[in-house]
Scaffold this motif. Structure first.
Motif, mmCIF file in Angstrom:
data_model
loop_
_atom_site.group_PDB
_atom_site.id
_atom_site.type_symbol
_atom_site.label_atom_id
_atom_site.label_comp_id
_atom_site.label_asym_id
_atom_site.label_seq_id
_atom_site.Cartn_x
_atom_site.Cartn_y
_atom_site.Cartn_z
ATOM 1 N N THR A 148 0.747 -1.228 0.022
ATOM 2 C CA THR A 148 0.111 0.065 0.098
ATOM 3 C C THR A 148 0.902 1.278 0.053
ATOM 4 O O THR A 148 1.981 1.225 0.114
ATOM 5 C CB THR A 148 -0.837 -0.196 1.381
ATOM 6 O OG1 THR A 148 -0.144 0.058 2.302
ATOM 7 C CG2 THR A 148 -1.558 -1.174 1.404
ATOM 8 N N GLY A 149 0.252 2.462 -0.108
ATOM 9 C CA GLY A 149 0.916 3.746 -0.235
ATOM 10 C C GLY A 149 1.622 3.867 0.987
ATOM 11 O O GLY A 149 2.971 4.370 1.223
ATOM 12 N N ASN A 150 0.857 3.619 2.218
ATOM 13 C CA ASN A 150 1.453 3.846 3.623
ATOM 14 C C ASN A 150 2.809 2.909 4.045
ATOM 15 O O ASN A 150 3.794 2.893 4.325
ATOM 16 C CB ASN A 150 0.529 3.485 4.696
ATOM 17 C CG ASN A 150 -0.588 4.670 4.624
ATOM 18 O OD1 ASN A 150 -0.156 5.889 4.191
ATOM 19 N ND2 ASN A 150 -1.683 4.647 5.155
ATOM 20 N N ASP A 151 2.531 1.715 3.312
ATOM 21 C CA ASP A 151 3.640 0.462 3.185
ATOM 22 C C ASP A 151 4.960 1.295 2.486
ATOM 23 O O ASP A 151 6.110 1.073 3.160
ATOM 24 C CB ASP A 151 3.387 -0.716 2.461
ATOM 25 C CG ASP A 151 2.475 -1.738 3.499
ATOM 26 O OD1 ASP A 151 2.380 -1.172 4.528
ATOM 27 O OD2 ASP A 151 1.827 -2.537 2.870
ATOM 28 N N LYS A 152 4.657 1.852 1.439
ATOM 29 C CA LYS A 152 5.805 2.507 0.735
ATOM 30 C C LYS A 152 6.562 3.522 1.524
ATOM 31 O O LYS A 152 7.588 3.809 1.316
ATOM 32 C CB LYS A 152 5.355 2.634 -0.635
ATOM 33 C CG LYS A 152 4.904 1.360 -1.357
ATOM 34 C CD LYS A 152 4.191 1.759 -2.773
ATOM 35 C CE LYS A 152 3.882 0.509 -3.308
ATOM 36 N NZ LYS A 152 3.055 0.622 -4.872
ATOM 37 N N PHE A 153 5.824 4.283 2.057
ATOM 38 C CA PHE A 153 6.358 5.348 2.925
ATOM 39 C C PHE A 153 7.150 4.901 3.946
ATOM 40 O O PHE A 153 8.333 5.225 4.484
ATOM 41 C CB PHE A 153 5.131 6.343 3.779
ATOM 42 C CG PHE A 153 4.775 7.236 2.926
ATOM 43 C CD1 PHE A 153 5.640 8.264 2.228
ATOM 44 C CD2 PHE A 153 3.344 7.546 2.320
ATOM 45 C CE1 PHE A 153 5.156 9.396 1.423
ATOM 46 C CE2 PHE A 153 3.015 8.680 1.730
ATOM 47 C CZ PHE A 153 3.751 9.546 1.279
ATOM 48 N N PHE A 154 6.762 3.778 4.720
ATOM 49 C CA PHE A 154 7.482 3.112 5.818
ATOM 50 C C PHE A 154 8.764 2.441 5.387
ATOM 51 O O PHE A 154 9.854 2.843 5.792
ATOM 52 C CB PHE A 154 6.671 2.066 6.299
ATOM 53 C CG PHE A 154 7.217 1.453 7.626
ATOM 54 C CD1 PHE A 154 6.925 1.863 9.016
ATOM 55 C CD2 PHE A 154 7.944 0.359 7.608
ATOM 56 C CE1 PHE A 154 7.288 1.192 10.119
ATOM 57 C CE2 PHE A 154 8.579 -0.332 8.633
ATOM 58 C CZ PHE A 154 8.147 0.236 10.123
ATOM 59 N N TRP A 155 8.623 2.002 4.176
ATOM 60 C CA TRP A 155 9.743 1.367 3.317
ATOM 61 C C TRP A 155 10.893 2.364 2.772
ATOM 62 O O TRP A 155 12.109 2.187 3.077
ATOM 63 C CB TRP A 155 9.244 0.724 1.950
ATOM 64 C CG TRP A 155 10.480 -0.101 1.401
ATOM 65 C CD1 TRP A 155 10.752 -1.154 1.623
ATOM 66 C CD2 TRP A 155 11.002 0.658 0.402
ATOM 67 N NE1 TRP A 155 11.769 -1.541 0.616
ATOM 68 C CE2 TRP A 155 12.225 -0.399 -0.131
ATOM 69 C CE3 TRP A 155 11.133 1.819 -0.338
ATOM 70 C CZ2 TRP A 155 13.108 -0.223 -1.294
ATOM 71 C CZ3 TRP A 155 12.232 2.152 -1.456
ATOM 72 C CH2 TRP A 155 13.067 1.104 -1.565
ATOM 73 N N ARG A 156 10.390 3.659 2.315
ATOM 74 C CA ARG A 156 11.275 4.562 1.986
ATOM 75 C C ARG A 156 12.121 5.352 3.288
ATOM 76 O O ARG A 156 13.078 5.308 3.151
ATOM 77 C CB ARG A 156 10.471 5.925 1.505
ATOM 78 C CG ARG A 156 11.045 7.243 1.415
ATOM 79 C CD ARG A 156 10.358 8.332 0.811
ATOM 80 N NE ARG A 156 10.273 8.346 -0.728
ATOM 81 C CZ ARG A 156 9.601 9.176 -1.493
ATOM 82 N NH1 ARG A 156 8.981 10.226 -0.879
ATOM 83 N NH2 ARG A 156 9.794 9.037 -2.660
ATOM 84 N N LYS A 157 11.337 5.263 4.264
ATOM 85 C CA LYS A 157 11.970 5.923 5.604
ATOM 86 C C LYS A 157 13.363 4.989 5.889
ATOM 87 O O LYS A 157 14.200 5.471 6.617
ATOM 88 C CB LYS A 157 10.985 6.120 6.695
ATOM 89 C CG LYS A 157 10.168 7.080 6.734
ATOM 90 C CD LYS A 157 9.000 6.988 7.658
ATOM 91 C CE LYS A 157 7.955 7.981 7.590
ATOM 92 N NZ LYS A 157 7.002 8.068 8.472
ATOM 93 N N ILE A 158 13.159 3.723 5.913
ATOM 94 C CA ILE A 158 14.204 2.710 6.164
ATOM 95 C C ILE A 158 15.158 2.506 5.140
ATOM 96 O O ILE A 158 16.191 2.342 5.446
ATOM 97 C CB ILE A 158 13.465 1.331 6.725
ATOM 98 C CG1 ILE A 158 12.561 1.398 8.169
ATOM 99 C CG2 ILE A 158 14.516 0.351 6.907
ATOM 100 C CD1 ILE A 158 11.521 0.508 8.402
ATOM 101 N N PHE A 159 14.561 2.256 3.755
ATOM 102 C CA PHE A 159 15.602 1.821 2.821
ATOM 103 C C PHE A 159 15.891 2.762 1.942
ATOM 104 O O PHE A 159 17.201 2.804 1.030
ATOM 105 C CB PHE A 159 15.118 0.426 2.036
ATOM 106 C CG PHE A 159 15.020 -0.534 3.001
ATOM 107 C CD1 PHE A 159 15.973 -1.377 3.341
ATOM 108 C CD2 PHE A 159 13.577 -1.129 3.487
ATOM 109 C CE1 PHE A 159 16.017 -2.486 4.240
ATOM 110 C CE2 PHE A 159 13.665 -2.002 4.291
ATOM 111 C CZ PHE A 159 14.648 -2.942 4.629
#
Length: 314
Positions: free
Chosen positions: A42-53
């Protein structure tokens, strides 16, 4: 291979939850689901992923409100950009003459650090107190917005755009590469604020939505600014370098101005179904394969993780 990939993606997800437990719990409270961090859906998953990776060095540049002005000016030379009247680390150094005019007091390293000064009506003591407060804050830590971490902190005073009209219209344009998917048009921010949501059909034409924006009620009769085509061209130009960025432009009834670039919408969140459902256009148009994570050298488990993630998207 697919079973090994699934095991690796699951392990990465578990590692993210444990290693970044505070933001995992904040995401859970906000969205009522744990982020699928290893294989963002989801979009929120991708924000979370962006922050970490996705630690793209450009993120620090475009998150810095001062450095971003130069970055944008180099790419869109004709775009109006508010002039910086003063900058420094100590607010006591602001000349009194500059506080007697229309201006906006800001910090370059955070969000929500804007203070309007109308025709010199301000308390200098309060300005200095506010400046010291902003300089003591490390923005982005709470939600792990990585792009803010390396910004050298500065305060600055900026010319005010359209001070006598209730403020300029704002265009918040959601881009995914060179694609524009969503637009929030805000008018009357300092008087009677209204906000309309516009989505885009496959040909790129804006369509007024019945959806209510989070910031204000809609105005059913408010048209988009006459320069909307130019605004969309600018947004596509600036957005094409990233997998996702929100391009904020201003319209003063005569010309477009640059506002800011936003990498972590609402601290890394799309509201409602936009951020939590697979069929959301903001989810469907955002592919992390276009991020810098897939373009730089990696070693160790991140190297193998990247290959596993690529195989899941092909």
């Amino acid at each position: 291979m697919k079973y090994l990939d699934r095991a690796l993606l699951a392990a990465v997800t578990l590692w993210c939850w444990i290693r970044y437990l505070p933001i995992t719990l904040r995401t859970l409270r906000r969205t009522h689901r744990l982020p699928c961090a290893g294989l963002p859906v989801t979009g929120n998953d991708k924000f979370f992923w962006r922050k970490i990776f996705d630690h793209d060095p450009r993120f620090t540049i475009v998150s810095d409100k001062l450095a971003c002005k130069e970055w944008v000016a180099a790419r869109v030379p004709g775009l109006s950009i508010a002039s910086v009247l003063w900058k420094g680390a100590d607010p006591r150094g602001i000349p009194d003459t500059l506080l007697r005019r229309n201006a906006v007091f800001k910090a370059n390293h955070g969000c929500g650090t804007n203070h309007l000064i109308h025709q010199g009506h301000c308390d200098r003591g309060y300005i200095e107190q506010l400046g010291f407060q902003w300089m003591s804050q490390t923005h982005g830590r709470r939600h792990h917005e990585w792009g803010y971490f390396g910004i050298p902190r500065q305060l600055f005073l900026e010319e005010m755009i359209a001070p006598n009209t209730g403020g300029p219209d704002e265009l918040k344009i959601y881009t995914f590469g060179s694609r524009v998917v969503r637009l929030i048009h805000i008018s009357g921010r300092f008087r009677d604020m209204r906000a309309n949501v516009w989505n885009f059909d496959p040909s790129g034409e804006p369509i007024r939505s019945v959806e209510r924006a989070a910031v204000a009620p809609p105005s059913p009769t408010q048209p988009l600014p006459p320069s909307i085509d130019d605004a969309l061209t600018i947004a596509r130009k600036l957005g094409q370098e990233f997998d996702h960025v929100r391009v904020d432009l201003l319209w003063d009834s005569e010309r477009l101005w640059f506002g800011e670039l936003t990498l972590y919408n609402q601290a890394g969140h799309f509201p409602g179904r936009l951020g939590t459902h697979k069929d959301s256009p903001l989810t469907q148009h955002w592919t992390v394969l276009d991020s810098s994570f897939f373009q730089r050298e990696l070693s160790g488990w991140r190297h193998w993780y990247r290959h596993a993630l690529q195989r899941q998207h092909t």
